[in-house]
Design a protein around this motif. Structure first.
Motif, PDB file in Angstrom:
ATOM      1  N   GLU A 117       0.803  -1.353   0.267  1.00 12.56           N
ATOM      2  CA  GLU A 117      -0.295   0.355  -0.151  1.00 12.56           C
ATOM      3  C   GLU A 117       0.973   0.678  -0.122  1.00 12.56           C
ATOM      4  O   GLU A 117       1.714   1.426   0.712  1.00 12.56           O
ATOM      5  CB  GLU A 117      -1.065  -0.059   1.065  1.00 12.56           C
ATOM      6  CG  GLU A 117      -1.446  -1.177   0.713  1.00 12.56           C
ATOM      7  CD  GLU A 117      -3.123  -0.966   2.663  1.00 12.56           C
ATOM      8  OE1 GLU A 117      -2.562  -0.389   3.241  1.00 12.56           O
ATOM      9  OE2 GLU A 117      -4.106  -1.283   2.043  1.00 12.56           O
ATOM     10  N   ILE A 118       0.813   2.126  -0.543  1.00 12.44           N
ATOM     11  CA  ILE A 118       1.563   3.174  -1.096  1.00 12.44           C
ATOM     12  C   ILE A 118       0.269   4.283  -0.151  1.00 12.44           C
ATOM     13  O   ILE A 118      -0.961   4.912  -0.854  1.00 12.44           O
ATOM     14  CB  ILE A 118       1.342   4.056  -2.841  1.00 12.44           C
ATOM     15  CG1 ILE A 118       3.079   2.690  -3.140  1.00 12.44           C
ATOM     16  CG2 ILE A 118       2.261   5.452  -2.160  1.00 12.44           C
ATOM     17  CD1 ILE A 118       4.173   2.399  -2.234  1.00 12.44           C
ATOM     18  N   GLY A 119       0.597   5.553   0.774  1.00 16.38           N
ATOM     19  CA  GLY A 119      -0.305   6.702   1.170  1.00 16.38           C
ATOM     20  C   GLY A 119       0.557   7.826   1.146  1.00 16.38           C
ATOM     21  O   GLY A 119       1.789   7.722   1.328  1.00 16.38           O
ATOM     22  N   VAL A 120      -0.732   8.335   1.294  1.00 14.50           N
ATOM     23  CA  VAL A 120       0.767  10.273   1.895  1.00 14.50           C
ATOM     24  C   VAL A 120       0.716  10.030   3.585  1.00 14.50           C
ATOM     25  O   VAL A 120      -0.951   9.528   4.199  1.00 14.50           O
ATOM     26  CB  VAL A 120       0.013  11.159   0.852  1.00 14.50           C
ATOM     27  CG1 VAL A 120      -1.842  11.340   1.464  1.00 14.50           C
ATOM     28  CG2 VAL A 120       0.761  12.862   1.496  1.00 14.50           C
ATOM     29  N   ALA A 121       1.136  11.071   4.566  1.00 17.96           N
ATOM     30  CA  ALA A 121       1.689  10.969   5.729  1.00 17.96           C
ATOM     31  C   ALA A 121       1.689  12.782   5.860  1.00 17.96           C
ATOM     32  O   ALA A 121       2.818  12.962   4.880  1.00 17.96           O
ATOM     33  CB  ALA A 121       2.350   9.878   6.050  1.00 17.96           C
ATOM     34  N   TRP A 122       1.407  13.213   6.747  1.00 23.26           N
ATOM     35  CA  TRP A 122       2.339  14.164   7.548  1.00 23.26           C
ATOM     36  C   TRP A 122       1.743  13.974   9.027  1.00 23.26           C
ATOM     37  O   TRP A 122       1.159  13.091   9.084  1.00 23.26           O
ATOM     38  CB  TRP A 122       1.277  15.629   7.245  1.00 23.26           C
ATOM     39  CG  TRP A 122      -0.232  15.371   6.709  1.00 23.26           C
ATOM     40  CD1 TRP A 122      -0.847  16.364   8.278  1.00 23.26           C
ATOM     41  CD2 TRP A 122      -1.075  14.411   5.946  1.00 23.26           C
ATOM     42  NE1 TRP A 122      -2.232  15.649   8.065  1.00 23.26           N
ATOM     43  CE2 TRP A 122      -3.043  15.589   6.981  1.00 23.26           C
ATOM     44  CE3 TRP A 122      -1.005  14.241   5.220  1.00 23.26           C
ATOM     45  CZ2 TRP A 122      -3.885  14.311   6.294  1.00 23.26           C
ATOM     46  CZ3 TRP A 122      -2.446  13.516   4.644  1.00 23.26           C
ATOM     47  CH2 TRP A 122      -3.814  13.733   4.882  1.00 23.26           C
ATOM     48  N   LEU A 123       2.052  15.578   9.822  1.00 17.00           N
ATOM     49  CA  LEU A 123       2.633  15.528  11.258  1.00 17.00           C
ATOM     50  C   LEU A 123       0.859  16.219  11.540  1.00 17.00           C
ATOM     51  O   LEU A 123       0.302  17.166  11.287  1.00 17.00           O
ATOM     52  CB  LEU A 123       3.440  16.366  11.560  1.00 17.00           C
ATOM     53  CG  LEU A 123       4.350  16.803  13.509  1.00 17.00           C
ATOM     54  CD1 LEU A 123       4.150  14.662  13.430  1.00 17.00           C
ATOM     55  CD2 LEU A 123       4.650  17.396  13.362  1.00 17.00           C
ATOM     56  N   GLU A 124       0.456  15.134  12.567  1.00 17.21           N
ATOM     57  CA  GLU A 124      -0.954  15.509  13.199  1.00 17.21           C
ATOM     58  C   GLU A 124      -0.620  17.283  14.159  1.00 17.21           C
ATOM     59  O   GLU A 124       0.414  17.372  14.428  1.00 17.21           O
ATOM     60  CB  GLU A 124      -1.903  14.315  14.451  1.00 17.21           C
ATOM     61  CG  GLU A 124      -2.119  14.906  15.127  1.00 17.21           C
ATOM     62  CD  GLU A 124      -3.490  15.606  13.973  1.00 17.21           C
ATOM     63  OE1 GLU A 124      -4.391  15.821  14.390  1.00 17.21           O
ATOM     64  OE2 GLU A 124      -3.618  13.673  14.088  1.00 17.21           O
ATOM     65  N   GLY A 125      -1.795  17.519  13.138  1.00 21.00           N
ATOM     66  CA  GLY A 125      -2.127  19.329  13.981  1.00 21.00           C
ATOM     67  C   GLY A 125      -0.919  20.169  13.568  1.00 21.00           C
ATOM     68  O   GLY A 125      -1.151  21.228  13.853  1.00 21.00           O
ATOM     69  N   ARG A 126      -0.297  20.521  12.475  1.00 20.96           N
ATOM     70  CA  ARG A 126       0.771  21.409  12.228  1.00 20.96           C
ATOM     71  C   ARG A 126      -0.022  22.148  10.476  1.00 20.96           C
ATOM     72  O   ARG A 126      -0.359  21.091  10.398  1.00 20.96           O
ATOM     73  CB  ARG A 126       2.419  20.412  11.360  1.00 20.96           C
ATOM     74  CG  ARG A 126       2.505  21.636  10.560  1.00 20.96           C
ATOM     75  CD  ARG A 126       4.149  21.304  10.077  1.00 20.96           C
ATOM     76  NE  ARG A 126       5.367  20.379  10.875  1.00 20.96           N
ATOM     77  CZ  ARG A 126       6.307  19.789  10.668  1.00 20.96           C
ATOM     78  NH1 ARG A 126       5.830  18.971   9.432  1.00 20.96           N
ATOM     79  NH2 ARG A 126       6.953  18.883  11.442  1.00 20.96           N
ATOM     80  N   PRO A 127      -0.139  23.346  11.087  1.00 23.77           N
ATOM     81  CA  PRO A 127      -1.172  23.724  10.423  1.00 23.77           C
ATOM     82  C   PRO A 127      -0.202  23.967   8.413  1.00 23.77           C
ATOM     83  O   PRO A 127       1.221  23.603   8.841  1.00 23.77           O
ATOM     84  CB  PRO A 127      -0.585  25.576  10.809  1.00 23.77           C
ATOM     85  CG  PRO A 127      -0.411  25.309  12.066  1.00 23.77           C
ATOM     86  CD  PRO A 127       0.296  23.903  12.411  1.00 23.77           C
ATOM     87  N   ASP A 128      -0.703  24.416   7.945  1.00 22.70           N
ATOM     88  CA  ASP A 128      -0.289  23.751   6.142  1.00 22.70           C
ATOM     89  C   ASP A 128       0.099  25.478   5.770  1.00 22.70           C
ATOM     90  O   ASP A 128      -1.290  26.504   5.986  1.00 22.70           O
ATOM     91  CB  ASP A 128      -1.149  23.070   5.142  1.00 22.70           C
ATOM     92  CG  ASP A 128      -1.029  21.744   5.532  1.00 22.70           C
ATOM     93  OD1 ASP A 128      -0.009  21.275   6.206  1.00 22.70           O
ATOM     94  OD2 ASP A 128      -2.216  20.649   5.220  1.00 22.70           O
ATOM     95  N   THR A 129       1.401  25.798   5.016  1.00 21.39           N
ATOM     96  CA  THR A 129       0.688  26.846   3.957  1.00 21.39           C
ATOM     97  C   THR A 129       0.194  26.355   3.663  1.00 21.39           C
ATOM     98  O   THR A 129      -0.115  25.285   2.541  1.00 21.39           O
ATOM     99  CB  THR A 129       2.188  26.920   4.115  1.00 21.39           C
ATOM    100  OG1 THR A 129       2.866  26.081   2.835  1.00 21.39           O
ATOM    101  CG2 THR A 129       3.497  27.386   5.166  1.00 21.39           C
ATOM    102  N   PRO A 130      -0.924  27.798   2.485  1.00 23.39           N
ATOM    103  CA  PRO A 130      -1.516  27.420   1.444  1.00 23.39           C
ATOM    104  C   PRO A 130      -0.711  26.564   0.168  1.00 23.39           C
ATOM    105  O   PRO A 130      -1.390  25.583  -0.210  1.00 23.39           O
ATOM    106  CB  PRO A 130      -1.774  28.471   0.616  1.00 23.39           C
ATOM    107  CG  PRO A 130      -1.339  29.447   2.155  1.00 23.39           C
ATOM    108  CD  PRO A 130      -0.480  28.898   2.782  1.00 23.39           C
ATOM    109  N   PRO A 131       0.697  26.588  -0.226  1.00 22.97           N
ATOM    110  CA  PRO A 131       1.161  25.431  -1.179  1.00 22.97           C
ATOM    111  C   PRO A 131       0.715  23.849  -0.793  1.00 22.97           C
ATOM    112  O   PRO A 131       0.838  23.406  -1.213  1.00 22.97           O
ATOM    113  CB  PRO A 131       2.586  25.775  -2.116  1.00 22.97           C
ATOM    114  CG  PRO A 131       2.101  26.988  -0.714  1.00 22.97           C
ATOM    115  CD  PRO A 131       1.738  27.203   0.388  1.00 22.97           C
TER     116      PRO A 131
END
Length: 316
Positions: free
Chosen positions: A285-299
């Motif tokens: 399985e391929i997935g995308v991950a990011w850190l919980e609770g970190r605000p994203d910049t627009p890009p």
């Protein structure tokens, strides 16, 4: 004669650097403005602050440092030798703060900002270039900092703030991360071209139980998947070589040094045959991950939406 105060004691050699910075930082821009104009009234007008506020700030700064930074001449001032020494460092510090502020503002710009994006080595030849090409059709000036690494290293990059997003496998399950499954990729049993199984198109993984395997090193997602699939097939793989790149492993297979479980290559490799594994179900399985609770910049937010929109069609 230098001013002395109880504040000066806080800046003794035994003081914490953090305390010193907290004490001095708010006054540094004021100091640089007065030093530039050599006139408190004019500096106050240029910086749009009351003259009394500026005068008190300079007096407190001298008290906190325990030295005279200015010589007073009526309404004008001039830097003392200590003031000139201090100004040189203050100007460098303020310039660095300004540079950092401009950099983070630029990185967050919706049209021209930056995304720090990590992905597996095996996705670098086709998958990621295709994704970036499609994304930049609507966001032509967004910049990318690209990092190729194995799964665990990328997750640590997320936690350290070095990456905004990463494509990884297996899809992580950790309380500090958010992960979404995007697609799955069939795995092949790769054998030398002169191997007895090379005349086959399909194979059960259990038929390779007596083979020598070449695999990625522990910590790589494909290594964990290989170990798990072999266990499901009823055996523990006998490993002769461990590497860091899938194509290196294919080269080892071509040289007759073992067999391997690998995702399909971007370009067919001479000297090997890639067999469909019928049992157990051999996919990653391929997935995308990011850190919980970190605000994203627009890009980053735009690229995240784009990746999530590719569910089921991520891979070429």
């Amino acid at each position: 004669m230098a001013h002395q105060s109880s504040s000066a004691a806080r800046l003794s050699p035994s003081s914490d650097t953090e305390d010193m910075v907290m004490l001095l930082a708010p006054r540094l821009a004021y100091f640089a403005g007065v030093a530039r104009t050599e006139h408190v009234t004019r500096a106050a007008q240029e910086m749009n602050v009351p003259q009394s506020t500026l005068s008190r700030s300079m007096a407190r700064l001298e008290q906190d440092l325990g030295v005279d930074l200015f010589a007073r001449h009526g309404r004008t001032v001039s830097l003392t030798p200590a003031g000139r020494t201090f100004l040189a460092s203050v100007e460098r510090a303020l310039a660095e703060v300004e540079r950092a502020a401009e950099e983070v503002k630029a990185d967050a710009d919706p049209a021209t900002g930056k995304v720090a994006f990590g992905f597996l080595h095996t996705m670098g030849a086709e998958t990621v270039p295709g994704l970036l090409q499609a994304f930049r059709a609507d966001h032509p000036r967004v910049r990318f900092s690209l990092v190729q690494n194995y799964g665990e290293a990328m997750l640590e990059g997320l936690r350290a703030g070095e990456l905004d997003l990463c494509l990884t496998s297996p899809v992580p399950d950790a309380p500090d991360l958010v992960a979404r499954r995007l697609d799955e990729q069939k795995l092949r049993l790769v054998v030398p071209a002169d191997h007895p199984l090379a005349t086959r198109r399909r194979v059960r993984l259990a038929e390779a139980a007596d083979e020598t395997f070449v695999t990625l090193e522990p910590g790589y997602g494909m290594r964990r998947i290989t170990d798990d699939l072999c266990q499901e097939a009823g055996f523990k793989p006998r490993i002769a070589f461990e590497g860091e790149e899938a194509e290196t492993l294919r080269g080892l297979v071509a040289a007759g040094l073992g067999v391997a479980l690998l995702p399909p290559p971007a370009v067919p490799r001479p000297g090997v045959v890639e067999l469909t594994v019928t049992a157990p179900r051999a996919v990653r399985e391929i997935g995308v991950a990011w850190l919980e609770g970190r605000p994203d910049t627009p890009p980053v937010a735009a690229f995240k939406r784009f990746l999530l929109s590719r569910r089921g069609s991520l891979l070429p």
